[in-house]
Design a protein around this motif. Sequence first.
Motif, mmCIF file in Angstrom:
data_model
loop_
_atom_site.group_PDB
_atom_site.id
_atom_site.type_symbol
_atom_site.label_atom_id
_atom_site.label_comp_id
_atom_site.label_asym_id
_atom_site.label_seq_id
_atom_site.Cartn_x
_atom_site.Cartn_y
_atom_site.Cartn_z
ATOM 1 N N SER A 83 0.840 -1.194 0.000
ATOM 2 C CA SER A 83 0.000 0.000 0.000
ATOM 3 C C SER A 83 0.875 1.243 0.000
ATOM 4 C CB SER A 83 -0.913 0.010 1.235
ATOM 5 O OG SER A 83 -0.163 0.302 2.395
ATOM 6 N N PRO A 84 0.341 2.376 -0.438
ATOM 7 C CA PRO A 84 1.111 3.633 -0.420
ATOM 8 C C PRO A 84 1.616 3.999 0.976
ATOM 9 C CG PRO A 84 -0.842 3.874 -1.786
ATOM 10 C CD PRO A 84 -0.971 2.557 -1.096
ATOM 11 N N LYS A 85 0.808 3.755 2.008
ATOM 12 C CA LYS A 85 1.229 4.071 3.363
ATOM 13 C C LYS A 85 2.470 3.268 3.759
ATOM 14 C CE LYS A 85 -2.986 5.732 5.626
ATOM 15 N NZ LYS A 85 -3.936 5.514 6.752
ATOM 16 N N HIS A 86 2.488 2.014 3.388
ATOM 17 C CA HIS A 86 3.627 1.173 3.741
ATOM 18 C C HIS A 86 4.870 1.577 2.945
ATOM 19 C CE1 HIS A 86 0.729 -2.204 5.234
ATOM 20 N NE2 HIS A 86 0.784 -1.157 6.038
ATOM 21 N N ILE A 87 4.677 2.058 1.738
ATOM 22 C CA ILE A 87 5.817 2.562 0.963
ATOM 23 C C ILE A 87 6.417 3.779 1.651
ATOM 24 C CG2 ILE A 87 6.500 3.663 -1.214
ATOM 25 C CD1 ILE A 87 4.486 1.871 -2.636
ATOM 26 N N ILE A 88 5.575 4.623 2.222
ATOM 27 C CA ILE A 88 6.054 5.798 2.969
ATOM 28 C C ILE A 88 6.891 5.353 4.164
ATOM 29 C CG2 ILE A 88 5.314 7.761 4.390
ATOM 30 C CD1 ILE A 88 2.891 8.039 2.545
ATOM 31 N N LEU A 97 -0.791 2.948 12.103
ATOM 32 C CA LEU A 97 -1.627 1.986 12.823
ATOM 33 C C LEU A 97 -2.969 1.816 12.123
ATOM 34 C CD1 LEU A 97 -0.907 3.199 16.469
ATOM 35 C CD2 LEU A 97 0.274 1.418 15.150
ATOM 36 N N VAL A 98 -3.664 0.754 12.464
ATOM 37 C CA VAL A 98 -4.950 0.445 11.831
ATOM 38 C C VAL A 98 -5.966 1.551 12.087
ATOM 39 C CG1 VAL A 98 -6.844 -1.210 11.748
ATOM 40 C CG2 VAL A 98 -4.505 -2.030 12.023
ATOM 41 N N ASN A 99 -5.909 2.181 13.251
ATOM 42 C CA ASN A 99 -6.887 3.219 13.602
ATOM 43 C C ASN A 99 -6.590 4.575 12.961
ATOM 44 O OD1 ASN A 99 -4.689 4.097 15.033
ATOM 45 N ND2 ASN A 99 -5.587 3.797 17.068
ATOM 46 N N GLY A 100 -5.558 4.620 12.101
ATOM 47 C CA GLY A 100 -5.215 5.860 11.423
ATOM 48 C C GLY A 100 -4.121 6.655 12.107
ATOM 49 N N ASP A 101 -3.773 6.272 13.331
ATOM 50 C CA ASP A 101 -2.694 6.948 14.053
ATOM 51 C C ASP A 101 -1.345 6.402 13.592
ATOM 52 O OD1 ASP A 101 -1.495 8.656 15.780
ATOM 53 O OD2 ASP A 101 -2.304 7.768 17.621
ATOM 54 N N TRP A 102 -0.266 6.908 14.154
ATOM 55 C CA TRP A 102 1.061 6.410 13.798
ATOM 56 C C TRP A 102 1.964 6.463 15.027
ATOM 57 C CZ3 TRP A 102 5.131 9.743 14.588
ATOM 58 C CH2 TRP A 102 4.817 11.096 14.702
ATOM 59 N N ILE A 103 3.021 5.668 15.001
ATOM 60 C CA ILE A 103 3.994 5.667 16.088
ATOM 61 C C ILE A 103 5.404 5.767 15.499
ATOM 62 C CG2 ILE A 103 2.580 4.348 17.709
ATOM 63 C CD1 ILE A 103 4.179 1.856 16.897
#
Length: 284
Positions: A83-88, A97-103
């Motif tokens: 997915s584009p997010k994982h490429i980032i 994260l699944v809920n839209g947040d990030w760590i």
Amino acid sequence: MDYIHWNPQIELFSFFGYPIRWYGLLWAIGLIGAYNIVKYLCKTNKNENVKVDQLFLYSIIGIFSGARLGHCLFYDYEYFFSSPKHIIEIFIPIRFLVNGDWIYTGYAGLASHGGVIGLIIALWYYCKHNKVKTLYVLDCIAIAAPFTAMMIRLGNLMNSEIIGRPTNVPWAFIFDRVDSVPRHPAQLYEALFYLIVFVIGVILYRQTRLGKSLGHGFFFGYCIVTIFTFRFFIEFVKEVQVDFEYSMALDMGQWLSIPLVLLGAFFVYKSLTYKYSTNYVENP
């Protein structure tokens, strides 16, 4: 039998909310050490054509980009390119994260084979841009590289990662953060071996001087052959890194080591007939 229980703190301290970890510190020590070694080599060879500060910058970019891309391509392709997010996440040290947040995760996942490939490409570009002999620069970096490799593996040891397979040898480590099984301290094996490679390389340099008794390219070949030959065999006592390797006759690290060993052997062979020259600048 009393084995060595291993469970050190990963983090040293926090800096403005960001954790400073042993792994990052040891990486930094390895890179700074290599920088000073290369600077010393260029100074003793009276080579003012190699701009060490610029070379250091090219090397860092090559190592980290190559190591990161190598991990994502060789070991976790399905995740990072799903997915584009994982490429980032390849380029930014976070995880969505699944809920839209990030760590913040740091760059968790660096492959040494990719780092070597990235470094070679960066050095080639540096030499072409500055019209410096590529083999001379590769030799300087190769004399210093085992020191950096040693520090990286010590960082892996502090992280309790890249662990060995179960064993009952007296020096086995129990990585408490992982499980309660005695295992080979594979990271420590590698760190000690890279220290030996570094010491032998320094001795050879002091006895022969760079390129005089041993042609340009020898130290690069020596470094690649020794490190990745050992890397091939140490994989037999390492735990499998990713699930797909269970179905492979040789794991990914071993397959990637074979062409690098052959490349190093080629450079050692060619160096025996390479004519020494004090001219470090490429002919126009």
